[in-house]
Enzyme design. Structure first.
Site, PDB file in Angstrom:
ATOM      1  N   HIS A 114       0.815  -1.214   0.000  1.00 49.57           N
ATOM      2  CA  HIS A 114       0.000   0.000   0.000  1.00 49.57           C
ATOM      3  C   HIS A 114       0.857   1.276   0.000  1.00 49.57           C
ATOM      4  CE1 HIS A 114       0.441  -0.081   4.524  1.00 49.57           C
ATOM      5  NE2 HIS A 114       0.438   1.232   4.352  1.00 49.57           N
ATOM      6  N   ASP A 144       0.247  -7.591   1.705  1.00 50.64           N
ATOM      7  CA  ASP A 144       0.655  -6.185   1.775  1.00 50.64           C
ATOM      8  C   ASP A 144       2.176  -6.049   1.735  1.00 50.64           C
ATOM      9  OD1 ASP A 144       0.278  -3.475   1.795  1.00 50.64           O
ATOM     10  OD2 ASP A 144       0.104  -3.312   3.971  1.00 50.64           O
ATOM     11  N   SER A 222       4.664   2.446   7.960  1.00 48.46           N
ATOM     12  CA  SER A 222       4.343   1.312   7.097  1.00 48.46           C
ATOM     13  C   SER A 222       5.537   0.916   6.240  1.00 48.46           C
ATOM     14  CB  SER A 222       3.162   1.657   6.188  1.00 48.46           C
ATOM     15  OG  SER A 222       1.981   1.818   6.933  1.00 48.46           O
TER      16      SER A 222
END
Length: 389
Positions: A114, A144, A222
């Site tokens: 993402h 992911d 992230s």
């Protein structure tokens, strides 16, 4: 008539007394100066001894740390930070920013899918200030994960060591590294809160086998590494659960074992193929167990089977009726899976985690099921998980 003392004798006594008095004053002064000097020297020695004691205590602490590292393999967070800081990078795109870490000396960098999804351009910044562009090599939306590549000549590359996430235990200390809100070079510390979680992704699909942590993770973290006390990367920070959009005590990371399993395919093929059964299901609870006459509130009730899926081809059945208990509509009548490949399956997570960790599309698995009150086994050849709809 008695003889009176002469004035000269009196003067002599006065001089003698004065001399003695002066001598006493001088002696006292000399003694006072000597005493002050000794006191000053003593204070200096005490200060020196105190300083040496502090140094000795510091050395003793360092020896204890090194001894602990030698005996347990565990390191203090400051040591781990210094070991890994040059491996962590800032990943920026035209859509936002995140983190990543160096996988090898060929320029491969691991981050989240993402972080780079739909990006027109990717820029990577190293701790030493070097900045370079990057290209996408491989992605997996279901885990992911993404691999991007930079020019390996842009700076000295420091690959991380991937540890074993399957060895993590609840309560174990971990630290998240990355760039929260663009604040580069950040480390936050916490513990493993749980393992084998499933995570509902924004795209409407589920990410399987996730680590839950309480180390502070915020937007920008992230793709950064989750590390253990051995300085090994045991996860990839990926998401938080929050109503505010900022950290509230629940963060998630993709396990390092998932990275190990997928990294070769992501680099070589650009994607990763996940096993697929093709069902929707519910964990059996007390209400379902009572309604179906099951011995224990354990297992996985198959609610629906996707047409043409591996489960459909193997004859697995979904629910065919509903009952109402305490105002709740409860589906019943479908197969209840209680085991997979000889291992107990108490909940849906047991099934999907086992398949993710141990199988690939085309592999066969054997399910232990309860159908119409009878126990039986069903063999299923797994398919490939289709893209999110």
């Amino acid at each position: 008539m008695p003889e009176e003392p002469s004035s000269s004798s009196s003067c002599k006594w006065i001089y003698a007394f004065a001399a003695i008095l002066i001598l006493l004053i001088v002696s006292t002064a000399v003694f006072a100066v000597a005493f002050l000097n000794l006191q000053t020297q003593l204070e200096t020695m005490e200060t020196s001894i105190t300083g040496q004691n502090i140094e000795i205590e510091d050395l003793r602490n360092r020896i204890e740390i090194l001894d602990a590292v030698n005996q347990t393999g565990l390191m203090p967070w400051s040591t781990i930070y210094n070991q890994l800081k040059d491996s962590v990078v800032l990943v920026q795109t035209n859509l936002g920013l995140g983190s990543g870490f160096v996988h090898d000396t060929n320029g491969h960098i691991i981050t989240n899918h993402h972080v780079i999804e739909d990006a027109d351009a990717i820029q990577v910044t190293f701790l030493d200030g070097n900045i370079t562009s990057a290209n996408v090599i491989g992605t997996d939306i279901y885990s992911d994960l993404a691999v991007i590549k930079v020019d390996p000549e842009v700076t000295a590359l420091h690959p991380v060591v991937l540890g074993s996430s399957s060895e993590l235990i609840v309560g174990e200390p971990v630290a998240a590294m990355g760039n929260p809100f663009g604040l580069s070079d950040t480390l936050t510390v916490g513990i493993v809160s749980s393992v084998e979680r499933t995570l509902d992704a924004a795209g409407g699909y589920v990410i399987i086998d996730v680590i839950q942590i309480d180390a502070a993770v915020n937007p920008g973290n992230s793709g950064g590494p989750l590390v253990n006390l051995k300085g090994q990367v045991v996860g990839v920070n990926t998401a938080i659960q929050s109503e505010t959009g900022t950290f509230t005590g629940i963060g998630f990371a993709i396990p390092s074992d998932t990275v190990k399993r997928e990294i070769g395919d992501l680099i070589e093929n650009g994607d990763y193929r996940h096993p697929w059964l093709g069902v929707s299901a519910l964990d059996v609870d007390l209400s379902i167990a009572d309604a179906m006459g099951l011995e224990k509130p354990q297992g996985v009730l198959i609610v629906d089977v996707t047409e043409g899926s591996p489960a459909d081809h193997a004859g697995i059945r979904g629910t065919d009726q509903n009952v109402t208990l305490d105002g709740q509509i409860i589906p019943i009548g479908g197969d209840v899976i209680t085991g997979i490949d000889g291992l107990p399956a108490r909940r849906m997570a047991d099934l999907v985690v086992h398949m993710e960790r141990n199988t690939s599309p085309g592999d066969s698995v054997v399910f232990d099921i309860i159908r119409d009150g009878e126990k039986r086994s069903v063999e299923v050849t797994l398919g490939e998980r289709p893209p999110p709809s």
